[in-house]
Scaffold this motif. Structure first.
Motif, short mmCIF file in Angstrom:
data_model
loop_
_atom_site.label_atom_id
_atom_site.label_comp_id
_atom_site.label_asym_id
_atom_site.label_seq_id
_atom_site.Cartn_x
_atom_site.Cartn_y
_atom_site.Cartn_z
N THR A 201 52.53 -3.61 -17.38
CA THR A 201 52.24 -4.61 -16.80
C THR A 201 51.88 -5.91 -17.61
N PRO A 202 52.12 -7.29 -17.21
CA PRO A 202 52.11 -8.19 -18.21
C PRO A 202 50.35 -8.43 -18.70
N GLY A 203 50.70 -8.32 -19.98
CA GLY A 203 49.31 -8.51 -20.77
C GLY A 203 48.86 -7.01 -21.38
N ASN A 204 49.54 -6.09 -20.81
CA ASN A 204 48.92 -4.85 -21.00
C ASN A 204 49.80 -4.21 -22.16
N GLU A 205 49.06 -3.28 -23.15
CA GLU A 205 49.79 -2.58 -24.32
C GLU A 205 50.13 -1.09 -23.98
N VAL A 206 51.13 -0.68 -24.42
CA VAL A 206 51.35 0.78 -24.24
C VAL A 206 52.00 1.32 -25.41
N ARG A 207 51.94 2.39 -25.70
CA ARG A 207 52.92 3.29 -26.73
C ARG A 207 54.18 3.71 -26.35
N LEU A 208 55.24 3.34 -27.09
CA LEU A 208 56.36 4.03 -26.76
C LEU A 208 56.50 5.17 -27.44
N LYS A 209 56.42 6.24 -26.85
CA LYS A 209 56.52 7.58 -27.38
C LYS A 209 57.47 7.73 -28.68
N ASN A 210 56.50 8.13 -29.63
CA ASN A 210 57.20 8.45 -31.00
C ASN A 210 57.84 7.17 -31.77
N ALA A 211 57.43 5.83 -31.13
CA ALA A 211 57.73 4.68 -31.80
C ALA A 211 56.34 3.76 -31.87
N TYR A 212 56.53 2.63 -31.44
CA TYR A 212 55.61 1.59 -31.53
C TYR A 212 54.86 1.13 -30.16
N ILE A 213 53.74 0.43 -30.67
CA ILE A 213 52.94 -0.03 -29.52
C ILE A 213 53.57 -1.43 -29.18
N VAL A 214 53.75 -1.72 -27.89
CA VAL A 214 54.44 -2.82 -27.37
C VAL A 214 53.43 -3.40 -26.32
N LYS A 215 53.80 -4.78 -26.32
CA LYS A 215 52.68 -5.62 -25.36
C LYS A 215 53.32 -6.24 -24.34
N CYS A 216 53.19 -6.07 -22.99
CA CYS A 216 54.20 -6.36 -21.98
C CYS A 216 54.22 -8.04 -21.87
N GLY A 217 55.13 -8.67 -21.53
CA GLY A 217 55.31 -9.95 -21.19
C GLY A 217 55.79 -10.20 -19.89
N ASP A 218 56.76 -10.95 -19.62
CA ASP A 218 57.31 -11.40 -18.16
C ASP A 218 58.45 -10.44 -17.90
N CYS A 219 58.78 -10.62 -16.62
CA CYS A 219 60.12 -9.61 -16.30
C CYS A 219 60.87 -10.84 -15.64
N VAL A 220 62.23 -10.32 -15.70
CA VAL A 220 63.45 -11.07 -14.92
C VAL A 220 63.66 -10.46 -13.90
N LYS A 221 64.03 -11.25 -12.83
CA LYS A 221 64.33 -10.67 -11.56
C LYS A 221 65.70 -11.17 -10.96
N ASP A 222 66.57 -10.58 -10.08
CA ASP A 222 67.85 -10.83 -9.52
C ASP A 222 67.42 -11.83 -8.44
N GLU A 223 68.58 -12.34 -7.78
CA GLU A 223 68.23 -13.03 -6.68
C GLU A 223 67.58 -12.50 -5.34
N ASN A 224 67.51 -11.33 -5.22
CA ASN A 224 66.81 -10.40 -4.19
C ASN A 224 65.33 -10.23 -4.62
N GLY A 225 64.96 -10.76 -5.88
CA GLY A 225 63.48 -10.38 -6.36
C GLY A 225 63.24 -9.01 -6.93
N ASN A 226 64.40 -8.42 -7.02
CA ASN A 226 64.29 -6.86 -7.99
C ASN A 226 63.94 -7.06 -9.56
N VAL A 227 63.23 -6.52 -10.02
CA VAL A 227 63.23 -6.78 -11.44
C VAL A 227 64.32 -5.96 -12.24
N VAL A 228 64.83 -6.84 -13.23
CA VAL A 228 65.96 -6.42 -13.84
C VAL A 228 65.77 -6.15 -15.22
N GLU A 229 64.79 -6.87 -15.93
CA GLU A 229 64.48 -6.96 -17.32
C GLU A 229 63.04 -7.04 -17.29
#
Ligand code: ATP
Ligand code: MG
Length: 576
Positions: free
Chosen positions: A414-442
């Motif tokens: 969730t934006p601003g939060n950190e998680v570990r990607l299993k067997n890999a790195y810790i990532v920090k969540c940024g923004d998301c991209v939505k389509d015209e219907n408001g669904n998160v695509v990225e």
């Protein structure tokens, strides 16, 4: 009192206690012989697994033998296909039979025995219809009425019996009945039908016979001919037991004065909630297309469970957990699932799959770079090693693992939060991209290059770990999720109640009880390459999701997986 010579019975089920006692007393010369006697009129189901584990298991435990005997006395319903499947399923469950026998092996002996009974005045040909015979049966408290043919001369019966077998008598026009006692409180003694005409070729004996023995006249005698000592079956045969004993007495008469004789013992049938057993019912489901064949993964058949990814060990563990008693019960399906889960936890290779994907883009990961990460195959068995999984800057993650506006205790992306990607790195969540219907695509994030799993300095703790697949290095797949096939807890009783109330056939009752959402097909899933490269893998855990197996329809161009069972008991949680 005999000390030290009485059999030890602690921890044994009641049949084991009987067997130990019989062996200790030297009954049947100290031999133990059982049989598994399926009628080849359908595929074996989980109830049969309970009978198989008993019949074969007890022989194994006490150094006896268990034979396979096909109870093929009803040629209209029987088929070679069923025999093949029965052999395959017994082997799959992990058992081996001594000899393979057929009730039809004894047609000649049974015929001769029936002729002897007619000659001795113990059997007669009845020319009444089955309805008339049924009407004369009486009730348990009211004696039956004797057939007008009961006292006909033996020669007449003999001649008619021959005629029945030559095909000169239409089905239902004549039967052979044992002459026992029309007033006996046990209805099975009221001159039971022991032979009837069936005008249908037999899968093994072809058209040689037209008169066929009934179950009660074939089973005990077959046991006796083979030397069975303990004839184990389910509780509905309790009232048949006196007749079983009587026919064995008759067939033994004068031949075998020792204590050699089979004895019947009965245990409770398996009945599972939300499951309908009995081959008769399963046949309707298959024939009417309620399911996709005998091995539909929603079927309670052994081939259905196999296709769904159940292990034979899991099924055997379940059977040993529920045990054997003399009371009918309704067992919880969750118990079967938990036994299978427990076994698969030990057996399954851990892999990654994303069933409902959205893209996660790591903005600061070098473009075009990839890394091989190490994934443990099975933490329960470190000796099974590891495999590589390719990491990159564009990943698939589960849609559920991202939430734009998350509640407090949401430890995934969730934006601003950190998680570990299993067997890999810790990532920090940024923004998301939505389509015209408001669904998160990225979803966008950044990674911490110093947080790689297994590296010094990677010990930094974050609350959530999620799984992922590199978009470029994963393989598309179809995943099939299964739910219970019936909406009602006790489909067997419910079906009987519906049929009684509506005077309808089995299919109509089934249509009323069926769960329309028992199959969910997810077409847009991904699995890691390792899975696609190992189609021989039988048992897999898609990490954080559940246990899965390749479906038989899978091929290298189109991967298809069945969910065997979820990681946790989801039925209970869903408030069911
Ligand atoms: P079905 O209901 O499928 O017709 P059945 O009793 O007629 O079952 P058979 O193939 O004739 O099955 O019997 C093979 C053996 O399996 C028998 O000894 C029978 O008692 C046993 N069996 C059948 N169903 C169950 C069950 N639900 N639980 C335990 N044993 C079973
Ligand atoms: Mg049957």
């Amino acid at each position: 009192m005999i000390i030290g010579n009485s059999p030890k019975t602690t921890g044994l089920n009641f049949i084991e206690q009987i067997v130990e006692k019989d062996l200790a007393e030297g009954k049947n010369g100290g031999r133990l012989q059982t049989r598994f006697p399926p009628e080849p009129n359908g595929y074996l189901h989980i109830g049969h697994a309970k009978a198989i584990c008993m019949d074969f298991g007890i022989a194994q435990k006490y150094g006896g033998v268990c034979n396979l005997r096909f109870d093929d006395t009803n040629p209209t319903k029987e088929d070679m296909e069923y025999m093949d499947s029965i052999r395959e399923d017994i082997k799959w469950l992990g058992f081996e039979w001594g000899n393979e026998y057929y009730a039809s092996d004894y047609f000649e002996q049974l015929w001769d025995f029936a002729v002897k009974l007619i000659k001795e005045g113990k059997a007669y040909i009845d020319e009444q219809s089955s309805e008339e015979i049924a009407l004369q049966k009486g009730t348990p408290t009211r004696p039956g009425t004797e057939s007008p043919y009961r006292n006909r001369p033996a020669e007449e019966s003999l001649e008619l019996f021959e005629k029945m077998n030559r095909g000169e008598v239409e089905e239902g026009k004549m039967v052979l009945r044992a002459k026992i006692d029309m007033a006996n409180p046990n209805m099975h003694f009221r001159d039971p039908i022991i032979y009837r005409v069936v005008n249908h070729p037999h899968p093994r004996t072809g058209t040689k016979w037209k008169a066929y023995p009934m179950y009660d006249f074939a089973h005990g005698q077959s046991d006796y001919f083979e030397g069975v000592t303990h004839s184990l079956c389910t509780l509905e045969f309790v009232p048949h037991r006196p007749l079983y004993d009587l026919f064995v007495d008759w067939v033994k008469e004068g031949k075998d004065l020792d204590d050699n004789r089979p004895r019947q013992y009965e245990f409770n049938k398996l009945n599972l909630n939300y499951v309908l057993l009995s081959k008769r019912n399963l046949l309707v489901m298959v024939k009417e297309g309620l399911v996709d064949g005998w091995d539909d993964p929603r079927m309670p058949t052994l081939c259905g469970f196999r296709r769904r990814g159940y292990s034979p060990e899991g099924i055997r563990n379940f059977v040993s957990k529920i045990g054997y008693t003399t009371f009918d019960a309704l067992n919880d399906f969750a118990l079967l699932e938990s036994a299978v889960r427990e076994d698969l936890n030990d057996r399954a290779t851990r892999v990654s799959a994303v069933l409902n994907p959205i893209k996660l883009i790591i903005d600061n990961y070098p473009k075009g770079q990839t890394e091989e990460m190490l994934a443990v195959n099975n933490p329960e068995h470190p000796e099974e090693g590891e495999h590589n999984i390719t990491f990159s800057g564009e990943l698939w993650i589960e849609r559920d693992d991202f939430m734009e506006d998350a509640p407090k205790k949401y430890f995934r992306l969730t934006p601003g939060n950190e998680v570990r990607l299993k067997n890999a790195y810790i990532v920090k969540c940024g923004d998301c991209v939505k389509d015209e219907n408001g669904n998160v695509v990225e979803v966008h994030c950044t990674y911490d290059p110093d947080s790689k799993s297994g590296m010094p300095g990677a010990n930094r703790k974050v609350k959530g770990t999620i799984h992922w697949l590199s978009c470029e290095h994963s393989v598309p797949a179809e995943v099939r999720l299964y739910d219970r096939l019936w909406k009602v807890e006790n489909p067997r009783d419910e079906m009987a109640a519906i049929r009684e109330e509506k005077q309808c056939d089995a299919l109509t009752a089934m249509q009323e009880m069926i769960n329309p959402d028992s199959l969910q097909v997810l077409k847009n899933c991904y699995v890691e390459k390792f899975v696609a490269e190992h189609p021989e893998m039988k048992y897999m855990q898609f990490q954080r999701i559940g246990y899965f197996t390749f479906d038989k329809e899978a091929n290298p161009e189109h991967l298809v997986f069945n969910r065997t069972v979820s990681l946790k008991d989801s039925w209970k949680k869903a408030g069911n």
